[in-house]
Design a protein around this motif. Structure first.
Motif, PDB file in Angstrom:
ATOM      1  N   GLY A  40       0.816  -1.210   0.000  1.00 33.61           N
ATOM      2  CA  GLY A  40       0.000   0.000   0.000  1.00 33.61           C
ATOM      3  C   GLY A  40       0.849   1.259   0.000  1.00 33.61           C
ATOM      4  N   ALA A  41       1.945   1.256   0.771  1.00 30.81           N
ATOM      5  CA  ALA A  41       2.844   2.410   0.802  1.00 30.81           C
ATOM      6  C   ALA A  41       3.534   2.608  -0.537  1.00 30.81           C
ATOM      7  N   MET A  42       3.901   1.492  -1.175  1.00 34.28           N
ATOM      8  CA  MET A  42       4.546   1.574  -2.483  1.00 34.28           C
ATOM      9  C   MET A  42       3.596   2.186  -3.508  1.00 34.28           C
ATOM     10  N   GLN A  43       2.343   1.817  -3.455  1.00 33.44           N
ATOM     11  CA  GLN A  43       1.364   2.301  -4.429  1.00 33.44           C
ATOM     12  C   GLN A  43       0.953   3.748  -4.173  1.00 33.44           C
ATOM     13  N   SER A  44       0.841   4.128  -2.899  1.00 30.55           N
ATOM     14  CA  SER A  44       0.395   5.486  -2.574  1.00 30.55           C
ATOM     15  C   SER A  44       1.525   6.503  -2.677  1.00 30.55           C
ATOM     16  N   GLY A  45       2.757   6.058  -2.407  1.00 30.09           N
ATOM     17  CA  GLY A  45       3.893   6.969  -2.449  1.00 30.09           C
ATOM     18  C   GLY A  45       3.980   7.915  -1.277  1.00 30.09           C
ATOM     19  N   THR A  46       3.165   7.682  -0.241  1.00 33.89           N
ATOM     20  CA  THR A  46       3.180   8.547   0.939  1.00 33.89           C
ATOM     21  C   THR A  46       3.291   7.708   2.208  1.00 33.89           C
ATOM     22  N   ALA A  47       3.847   8.316   3.247  1.00 34.35           N
ATOM     23  CA  ALA A  47       4.022   7.627   4.528  1.00 34.35           C
ATOM     24  C   ALA A  47       2.807   7.855   5.421  1.00 34.35           C
ATOM     25  N   ARG A  48       2.480   6.840   6.200  1.00 37.63           N
ATOM     26  CA  ARG A  48       1.395   6.980   7.173  1.00 37.63           C
ATOM     27  C   ARG A  48       1.629   6.030   8.332  1.00 37.63           C
ATOM     28  N   LEU A  49       1.051   6.360   9.479  1.00 37.70           N
ATOM     29  CA  LEU A  49       1.117   5.494  10.651  1.00 37.70           C
ATOM     30  C   LEU A  49      -0.255   4.860  10.819  1.00 37.70           C
ATOM     31  N   ALA A  50      -0.324   3.565  10.598  1.00 38.85           N
ATOM     32  CA  ALA A  50      -1.604   2.853  10.605  1.00 38.85           C
ATOM     33  C   ALA A  50      -1.777   2.063  11.890  1.00 38.85           C
ATOM     34  N   THR A  51      -3.013   1.971  12.337  1.00 42.54           N
ATOM     35  CA  THR A  51      -3.356   1.112  13.462  1.00 42.54           C
ATOM     36  C   THR A  51      -4.244   0.001  12.932  1.00 42.54           C
ATOM     37  N   GLU A  52      -3.695  -1.195  12.829  1.00 42.55           N
ATOM     38  CA  GLU A  52      -4.421  -2.331  12.273  1.00 42.55           C
ATOM     39  C   GLU A  52      -3.763  -3.626  12.711  1.00 42.55           C
ATOM     40  N   HIS A  53      -4.542  -4.704  12.684  1.00 42.49           N
ATOM     41  CA  HIS A  53      -4.043  -6.035  13.058  1.00 42.49           C
ATOM     42  C   HIS A  53      -3.455  -6.052  14.464  1.00 42.49           C
ATOM     43  N   GLY A  54      -3.989  -5.209  15.361  1.00 48.91           N
ATOM     44  CA  GLY A  54      -3.476  -5.168  16.725  1.00 48.91           C
ATOM     45  C   GLY A  54      -2.108  -4.527  16.836  1.00 48.91           C
ATOM     46  N   CYS A  55      -1.744  -3.707  15.858  1.00 44.34           N
ATOM     47  CA  CYS A  55      -0.413  -3.093  15.835  1.00 44.34           C
ATOM     48  C   CYS A  55      -0.501  -1.642  15.376  1.00 44.34           C
ATOM     49  N   ARG A  56       0.552  -0.896  15.678  1.00 46.42           N
ATOM     50  CA  ARG A  56       0.793   0.382  15.013  1.00 46.42           C
ATOM     51  C   ARG A  56       1.919   0.133  14.027  1.00 46.42           C
ATOM     52  N   ILE A  57       1.675   0.450  12.779  1.00 46.80           N
ATOM     53  CA  ILE A  57       2.611   0.108  11.708  1.00 46.80           C
ATOM     54  C   ILE A  57       2.965   1.361  10.922  1.00 46.80           C
ATOM     55  N   LEU A  58       4.251   1.611  10.778  1.00 39.13           N
ATOM     56  CA  LEU A  58       4.699   2.666   9.894  1.00 39.13           C
ATOM     57  C   LEU A  58       4.723   2.109   8.477  1.00 39.13           C
ATOM     58  N   CYS A  59       3.956   2.736   7.597  1.00 38.23           N
ATOM     59  CA  CYS A  59       3.929   2.353   6.180  1.00 38.23           C
ATOM     60  C   CYS A  59       4.556   3.507   5.395  1.00 38.23           C
ATOM     61  N   ALA A  60       5.649   3.234   4.698  1.00 39.45           N
ATOM     62  CA  ALA A  60       6.374   4.318   4.040  1.00 39.45           C
ATOM     63  C   ALA A  60       6.909   3.872   2.693  1.00 39.45           C
ATOM     64  N   PRO A  61       6.883   4.758   1.705  1.00 35.46           N
ATOM     65  CA  PRO A  61       7.503   4.427   0.409  1.00 35.46           C
ATOM     66  C   PRO A  61       9.014   4.491   0.522  1.00 35.46           C
ATOM     67  N   LEU A  62       9.684   3.746  -0.319  1.00 33.69           N
ATOM     68  CA  LEU A  62      11.134   3.825  -0.446  1.00 33.69           C
ATOM     69  C   LEU A  62      11.420   4.393  -1.831  1.00 33.69           C
ATOM     70  N   HIS A  63      11.686   5.679  -1.876  1.00 35.34           N
ATOM     71  CA  HIS A  63      11.923   6.335  -3.154  1.00 35.34           C
ATOM     72  C   HIS A  63      13.367   6.095  -3.587  1.00 35.34           C
ATOM     73  N   ALA A  64      13.536   5.576  -4.788  1.00 36.28           N
ATOM     74  CA  ALA A  64      14.879   5.329  -5.295  1.00 36.28           C
ATOM     75  C   ALA A  64      15.657   6.639  -5.402  1.00 36.28           C
ATOM     76  N   ILE A  65      16.952   6.558  -5.154  1.00 39.55           N
ATOM     77  CA  ILE A  65      17.814   7.730  -5.266  1.00 39.55           C
ATOM     78  C   ILE A  65      17.764   8.253  -6.699  1.00 39.55           C
ATOM     79  N   PRO A  66      17.587   9.572  -6.884  1.00 43.94           N
ATOM     80  CA  PRO A  66      17.507  10.112  -8.250  1.00 43.94           C
ATOM     81  C   PRO A  66      18.734   9.774  -9.087  1.00 43.94           C
ATOM     82  N   LYS A  67      18.479   9.503 -10.350  1.00 45.18           N
ATOM     83  CA  LYS A  67      19.545   9.173 -11.292  1.00 45.18           C
ATOM     84  C   LYS A  67      19.503  10.167 -12.447  1.00 45.18           C
TER      85      LYS A  67
END
Length: 348
Positions: free
Chosen positions: A173-200
């Motif tokens: 979901g983070a890869m598709q959205s391209g934005t970071a968010r802190l989610a509360t789901e599955h009994g956890c707090r989860i940081l979901c974040a994109p990993l943007h490739a270094i510019p070339k």
């Protein structure tokens, strides 16, 4: 410090077998130096690469990193400088923000995961995704468990296989959205974040005015390739910090370069016929930024000469390149180009 410098330090520390800590910002409020998803590395000797603040918290994080390495346990840290917190910390920085940082041990015993997997994606060519458990009420999904995914591979660390799918889905979901968010789901707090490739960046032209452009781009932490059809231009020096220099034949760039891997291409050979051949081949290349050095009249002449190819370029070929900052030297022109590149690549 750019992500490329972070990867260079990581490679050196990893080769030396140094235990490390990955510090990732996972929540902010108010005015803060960095935002969720930003990461730095800390070594056991107190050294660090990158900043999560303007130097206010890194010393404390380095001290806490020693404890994380000693216990091999991930832990969150909170810095709250809202209201009177500046006075309590004795910093007087005036940022008035809340910063939460998650510290994860990176040890030789676990092959420096999950950052080893993160590093591969940062050095790649496409956005990837990450999901890290910050808090958990579950025994099968521990704090620090992390999924790293891209279009072709999915890696999960620190959790049982049965619980891994929840993390993989969050990372996708983070890869598709391209934005970071802190989610509360599955009994956890989860940081979901994109990993943007270094510019070339590909610089087509090795003239003297390309030297400050390449140098500044490398300083930003980008991967830079310089290509030219004139061997003497590449051999005279000035491009030692580029990732590579390539001797090319105009019109046959694809024989020497993977053009689709670049985020930005600047054409600056100062030779009209050569630039025309470059642009004719680049018309079919999907690149986020394509520009040609020179005044608008030169760009228009090139497009007129390209005839049938021109419609593929007209709406996306920048020319003149760079922001209008009154640039009048190779260095200030390089600054204006990189400012426009940064703005375009960050979709600002």
């Amino acid at each position: 410090m750019g992500a490329r410098h972070l990867l260079q330090s990581f490679a050196a520390w990893r080769a030396a077998g140094e235990p490390l800590v990955l510090a990732t910002v996972y929540e902010t409020a108010g005015s803060t130096y960095s935002k969720a998803g930003h990461r730095i590395l800390l070594a056991a000797n107190g050294d660090y690469r990158g900043l999560v603040s303007g130097g206010c918290h890194e010393g404390d994080l380095a001290e806490r990193a020693r404890g994380v390495i000693a216990t091999a346990r991930a832990t969150p840290v909170t810095y709250d400088l809202r209201d009177s917190a500046d006075d309590l910390w004795g910093l007087g920085v005036g940022c008035n923000g809340l910063l939460r940082v998650f510290l994860q041990p990176l040890l030789p015993a676990n092959d420096y995961q999950p950052f080893a997997a993160i590093a591969v994606r940062l050095a790649g060519t496409r956005t990837a995704g990450l999901a890290t458990v910050i808090e958990s009420e579950r025994t099968d999904l521990a704090v620090g468990a992390t999924a790293v995914v891209d279009e072709s591979d999915e890696r999960v660390f620190g959790t049982e296989a049965a619980a891994a799918e929840a993390l993989r889905a969050a990372a996708r979901g983070a890869m598709q959205s391209g934005t970071a968010r802190l989610a509360t789901e599955h009994g956890c707090r989860i940081l979901c974040a994109p990993l943007h490739a270094i510019p070339k960046l590909l610089v087509l032209g090795g003239g003297l005015d390309a030297i400050p452009l390449v140098g500044m781009a490398v300083e930003l932490g980008w991967f830079v390739t310089v290509a030219d059809h004139r061997p003497a231009y590449l051999a005279r020096g000035g491009f030692e910090r580029a990732e590579r220099t390539v001797l090319v034949e105009p019109g046959k760039l694809a024989a020497s370069l993977r053009l689709g891997d670049f985020d930005a291409i600047v054409v600056m050979s100062h030779h009209l016929a050569t630039d025309r051949k470059y642009l004719a081949e680049l018309a079919a290349v999907d690149v986020r930024y394509l520009g040609v050095l020179g005044p608008r009249a030169r760009r228009d002449r090139l497009l007129a000469d390209l005839a049938d190819t021109a419609p593929q370029l007209e709406q996306r070929l920048k020319g003149p390149v760079g922001l209008d900052i009154g640039a009048d030297s190779p260095e200030s022109i390089a600054l204006s180009i990189l400012a426009e590149l940064q703005s375009t690549l960050s979709t600002r």
